[in-house]
Write a protein that holds these residues in place. Structure first.
Motif, PDB file in Angstrom:
ATOM      1  N   GLN A 268       0.836  -1.200   0.000  1.00  0.00           N
ATOM      2  CA  GLN A 268       0.000   0.000   0.000  1.00  0.00           C
ATOM      3  C   GLN A 268       0.875   1.256   0.000  1.00  0.00           C
ATOM      4  OE1 GLN A 268      -3.695   0.378   2.289  1.00  0.00           O
ATOM      5  NE2 GLN A 268      -3.243  -1.635   3.174  1.00  0.00           N
ATOM      6  N   GLU A 269       1.939   1.219   0.798  1.00  0.00           N
ATOM      7  CA  GLU A 269       2.861   2.359   0.817  1.00  0.00           C
ATOM      8  C   GLU A 269       3.484   2.570  -0.561  1.00  0.00           C
ATOM      9  OE1 GLU A 269       3.622   4.555   3.187  1.00  0.00           O
ATOM     10  OE2 GLU A 269       2.196   3.695   4.597  1.00  0.00           O
ATOM     11  N   ALA A 270       3.893   1.472  -1.188  1.00  0.00           N
ATOM     12  CA  ALA A 270       4.488   1.567  -2.523  1.00  0.00           C
ATOM     13  C   ALA A 270       3.458   2.028  -3.554  1.00  0.00           C
ATOM     14  CB  ALA A 270       5.074   0.225  -2.927  1.00  0.00           C
ATOM     15  N   ALA A 271       2.194   1.673  -3.341  1.00  0.00           N
ATOM     16  CA  ALA A 271       1.138   2.090  -4.266  1.00  0.00           C
ATOM     17  C   ALA A 271       1.037   3.601  -4.347  1.00  0.00           C
ATOM     18  CB  ALA A 271      -0.201   1.502  -3.836  1.00  0.00           C
ATOM     19  N   LEU A 272       1.229   4.254  -3.214  1.00  0.00           N
ATOM     20  CA  LEU A 272       1.164   5.708  -3.211  1.00  0.00           C
ATOM     21  C   LEU A 272       2.250   6.291  -4.116  1.00  0.00           C
ATOM     22  CD1 LEU A 272      -0.236   8.173  -2.131  1.00  0.00           C
ATOM     23  CD2 LEU A 272       1.214   8.073  -0.095  1.00  0.00           C
ATOM     24  N   THR A 273       3.446   5.696  -4.068  1.00  0.00           N
ATOM     25  CA  THR A 273       4.529   6.116  -4.959  1.00  0.00           C
ATOM     26  C   THR A 273       4.142   5.898  -6.419  1.00  0.00           C
ATOM     27  OG1 THR A 273       6.210   5.600  -3.297  1.00  0.00           O
ATOM     28  CG2 THR A 273       6.942   5.696  -5.585  1.00  0.00           C
ATOM     29  N   ALA A 274       3.531   4.750  -6.710  1.00  0.00           N
ATOM     30  CA  ALA A 274       3.131   4.436  -8.080  1.00  0.00           C
ATOM     31  C   ALA A 274       2.121   5.445  -8.606  1.00  0.00           C
ATOM     32  CB  ALA A 274       2.546   3.032  -8.142  1.00  0.00           C
ATOM     33  N   LEU A 275       1.142   5.770  -7.793  1.00  0.00           N
ATOM     34  CA  LEU A 275       0.064   6.652  -8.233  1.00  0.00           C
ATOM     35  C   LEU A 275       0.524   8.090  -8.435  1.00  0.00           C
ATOM     36  CD1 LEU A 275      -2.770   5.220  -5.989  1.00  0.00           C
ATOM     37  CD2 LEU A 275      -2.536   4.945  -8.457  1.00  0.00           C
ATOM     38  N   GLU A 276       1.704   8.397  -7.948  1.00  0.00           N
ATOM     39  CA  GLU A 276       2.271   9.733  -8.145  1.00  0.00           C
ATOM     40  C   GLU A 276       3.201   9.789  -9.355  1.00  0.00           C
ATOM     41  OE1 GLU A 276       4.025  10.368  -4.334  1.00  0.00           O
ATOM     42  OE2 GLU A 276       2.176  11.179  -3.447  1.00  0.00           O
ATOM     43  N   SER A 277       3.184   8.738 -10.182  1.00  0.00           N
ATOM     44  CA  SER A 277       4.046   8.679 -11.368  1.00  0.00           C
ATOM     45  C   SER A 277       3.744   9.830 -12.319  1.00  0.00           C
ATOM     46  CB  SER A 277       3.850   7.353 -12.109  1.00  0.00           C
ATOM     47  OG  SER A 277       4.236   6.268 -11.305  1.00  0.00           O
ATOM     48  N   GLN A 278       4.767  10.256 -13.028  1.00  0.00           N
ATOM     49  CA  GLN A 278       4.632  11.354 -13.978  1.00  0.00           C
ATOM     50  C   GLN A 278       3.964  10.878 -15.279  1.00  0.00           C
ATOM     51  OE1 GLN A 278       5.433  14.590 -13.171  1.00  0.00           O
ATOM     52  NE2 GLN A 278       5.621  13.588 -11.164  1.00  0.00           N
ATOM     53  N   PRO A 279       3.317  11.770 -16.012  1.00  0.00           N
ATOM     54  CA  PRO A 279       2.613  11.388 -17.246  1.00  0.00           C
ATOM     55  C   PRO A 279       3.485  10.652 -18.251  1.00  0.00           C
ATOM     56  CG  PRO A 279       2.032  13.629 -16.605  1.00  0.00           C
ATOM     57  CD  PRO A 279       3.143  13.206 -15.694  1.00  0.00           C
ATOM     58  N   GLN A 280       4.779  10.975 -18.302  1.00  0.00           N
ATOM     59  CA  GLN A 280       5.635  10.321 -19.295  1.00  0.00           C
ATOM     60  C   GLN A 280       5.782   8.823 -19.049  1.00  0.00           C
ATOM     61  OE1 GLN A 280       6.484  13.040 -17.520  1.00  0.00           O
ATOM     62  NE2 GLN A 280       8.581  12.944 -16.710  1.00  0.00           N
ATOM     63  N   PHE A 281       5.589   8.395 -17.792  1.00  0.00           N
ATOM     64  CA  PHE A 281       5.636   6.954 -17.511  1.00  0.00           C
ATOM     65  C   PHE A 281       4.536   6.228 -18.284  1.00  0.00           C
ATOM     66  CE2 PHE A 281       3.779   3.381 -15.218  1.00  0.00           C
ATOM     67  CZ  PHE A 281       4.861   2.540 -15.111  1.00  0.00           C
ATOM     68  N   PHE A 282       3.331   6.775 -18.250  1.00  0.00           N
ATOM     69  CA  PHE A 282       2.200   6.131 -18.903  1.00  0.00           C
ATOM     70  C   PHE A 282       2.333   6.207 -20.422  1.00  0.00           C
ATOM     71  CE2 PHE A 282       0.738   7.798 -14.794  1.00  0.00           C
ATOM     72  CZ  PHE A 282       0.326   6.619 -14.198  1.00  0.00           C
ATOM     73  N   GLU A 283       2.888   7.298 -20.927  1.00  0.00           N
ATOM     74  CA  GLU A 283       3.087   7.422 -22.372  1.00  0.00           C
ATOM     75  C   GLU A 283       4.102   6.401 -22.869  1.00  0.00           C
ATOM     76  OE1 GLU A 283       2.046   8.761 -25.984  1.00  0.00           O
ATOM     77  OE2 GLU A 283       1.162   9.361 -24.069  1.00  0.00           O
ATOM     78  N   SER A 284       5.185   6.224 -22.116  1.00  0.00           N
ATOM     79  CA  SER A 284       6.187   5.234 -22.482  1.00  0.00           C
ATOM     80  C   SER A 284       5.611   3.824 -22.409  1.00  0.00           C
ATOM     81  CB  SER A 284       7.404   5.353 -21.555  1.00  0.00           C
ATOM     82  OG  SER A 284       8.337   4.325 -21.816  1.00  0.00           O
ATOM     83  N   LEU A 285       4.787   3.585 -21.402  1.00  0.00           N
ATOM     84  CA  LEU A 285       4.156   2.279 -21.232  1.00  0.00           C
ATOM     85  C   LEU A 285       3.363   1.902 -22.469  1.00  0.00           C
ATOM     86  CD1 LEU A 285       3.507   0.084 -18.950  1.00  0.00           C
ATOM     87  CD2 LEU A 285       1.366   1.327 -18.666  1.00  0.00           C
ATOM     88  N   ARG A 286       2.627   2.863 -23.006  1.00  0.00           N
ATOM     89  CA  ARG A 286       1.777   2.594 -24.160  1.00  0.00           C
ATOM     90  C   ARG A 286       2.581   2.442 -25.441  1.00  0.00           C
ATOM     91  NH1 ARG A 286      -1.661   6.373 -21.390  1.00  0.00           N
ATOM     92  NH2 ARG A 286      -0.581   8.101 -22.371  1.00  0.00           N
ATOM     93  N   GLN A 287       3.393   3.434 -25.747  1.00  0.00           N
ATOM     94  CA  GLN A 287       3.992   3.502 -27.072  1.00  0.00           C
ATOM     95  C   GLN A 287       5.282   2.706 -27.192  1.00  0.00           C
ATOM     96  OE1 GLN A 287       4.337   7.522 -28.442  1.00  0.00           O
ATOM     97  NE2 GLN A 287       2.147   7.884 -28.441  1.00  0.00           N
TER      98      GLN A 287
END
Length: 407
Positions: A268-287
């Motif tokens: 749960q503690e680590a989840a908080l770190t994950a949810l604060e990820s920057q937008p570029q993380f999600f863009e890289s994940l997709r493309q």
């Protein structure tokens, strides 16, 4: 001791998928079946989990910061106002969140509409609750919603509609027009919706995921379920959540506490770190991470003779069609791939329930003509699978050659 089992327990038995998994393990086949990444999770998340363990976050725990962050995310992303204190429950993965949602709203005899094909856990939870699954077939090859069939599936006993978008197993992302039809039907028939949005950040080719709850009249009748698992490659951490109207959220929280008490504290503690990820993380994940892998695996499967009529818009699955010339069922095709190519996928029949469709005249032919492959694998894994499949083609011929399918 089988006579001691409950009636519900007796309805569950090992599926062909489980049996083929055992065969795949014995053959040491490359796993393109299970939907979990085989590459490392982000280092920042792992460090956060280790730090939490070292800080003795090892007992029952509810991290309110996750709820606060989720409330901000759904506000920024979908325009939804959510109270983090009352409307969000952190669960042991999306699976528990979905089960708790079903157990919170379904009484024996209530009907729940599912789209066919669908993830088998949905029906299992509905059955345990005493509900009745009503299946509405999506139309191949693009898995479109048949508005007429969908609207005819509602009865006076319909309590909820389950929507998984992006969709497992097909990779379909429901369009805005389709969502509008679903939303209007829910409002007209005064029923609820449960959404499974675990692949919400994994979409391709500029396809946009839209949460059903964001449509007019739907926030007050939608339960959103999701998790960290797919987006952050931590399927074993079991951190998920349900977001619901306050009264339903309270019931979900009460059921969650009685089933599991709390989700794993350090994660749960680590989840908080994950949810604060920057937008570029999600863009890289997709493309970068997944779109390229999707295209690579699709080319390889086509060389084997499988048909890729629908290019996945989201999730990390390819739902490949077995060509008409092939005389084998999906189960036999998967067995052939395991034994002769050392690669395993999932037979599509595990996702179809067409024999239980309520509407008259449903076409059941296609339910045994698909194999699901997961491309959420490392480059090395996909390269090894490609090599094995190419050797299989060279040795045995592709699936569209009659001499290769009469085995």
């Amino acid at each position: 001791m089988k006579d001691k089992l409950s009636a519900v327990a007796k309805t569950f038995s090992p599926s062909p998928i489980q049996q083929l998994s055992h065969l795949a393990q014995r053959r040491n086949a490359i796993n393109l079946a299970e939907g979990f990444p085989d590459f490392p999770a982000p280092s920042l998340l792992k460090s956060a989990a280790v730090s939490a363990i070292n800080s003795d976050f090892n007992q029952y725990r509810h991290v309110q910061g996750i709820c606060d962050r989720l409330a901000k995310i759904v506000k920024d992303t979908h325009g939804l106002e959510v109270d983090p204190l009352t409307d969000i429950t952190i669960c042991c993965g999306q699976t528990e969140a979905f089960a708790a949602a079903i157990f919170s709203i379904i009484d024996p005899g209530d009907e729940v509409i599912l789209f066919d094909p669908s993830y088998e856990t949905y029906n299992a939870c509905i059955s345990i609750a005493g509900g009745v699954a009503v299946y509405v077939a999506l139309n191949p090859p693009h898995w479109t919603l048949d508005n007429e069939k969908f609207l005819k599936s509602f009865t006076s006993r319909t309590k909820a509609v389950v929507l998984n978008s992006p969709h497992n197993p097909t990779g379909k992302v429901f369009s805005k027009d389709e969502l509008e039809v679903i939303a209007t039907a829910c409002c007209t028939n005064d029923c609820l919706a449960i959404t499974d949005e675990v692949y919400e950040h994994i979409t391709y080719d500029n396809t946009k995921h839209i949460s059903l709850a964001s449509l007019q009249g739907m926030q007050e009748r939608t339960i959103i379920t999701s998790s960290l698992s797919k987006t952050f490659s931590v399927t074993g951490w079991r951190i998920g959540w349900a977001i619901a109207p306050t009264a339903i959220a309270s019931a979900i929280k009460n059921i969650h506490v009685r089933i599991t008490d709390s989700a794993p504290a350090p994660f749960q503690e680590a989840a908080l770190t994950a949810l604060e990820s920057q937008p570029q993380f999600f863009e890289s994940l997709r493309q970068v991470d997944y779109e390229l892998r999707r295209d690579f695996l699709a080319r390889i499967l086509a060389e084997v003779g499988l048909c890729i009529q629908f290019k996945a818009q989201g999730s990390f699955f390819i739902f490949a069609e077995i060509p008409e010339e092939c005389l084998l069922s999906d189960v036999d095709c998967v067995r052939k791939l395991i034994e002769e190519a050392g690669v395993v996928g999932v037979p599509g029949c595990g996702f179809f329930h067409s024999n239980k469709l309520v509407e008259v005249g449903a076409d059941n032919f296609y339910q045994k003509r698909y194999i699901r492959f997961a491309f959420c694998k490392s480059d090395d894994t996909l390269a090894a699978a490609a090599q094995n499949l190419q050797e299989f083609v060279n040795k045995a011929g592709a699936f569209d050659r009659s001499e290769s399918v009469k085995c």
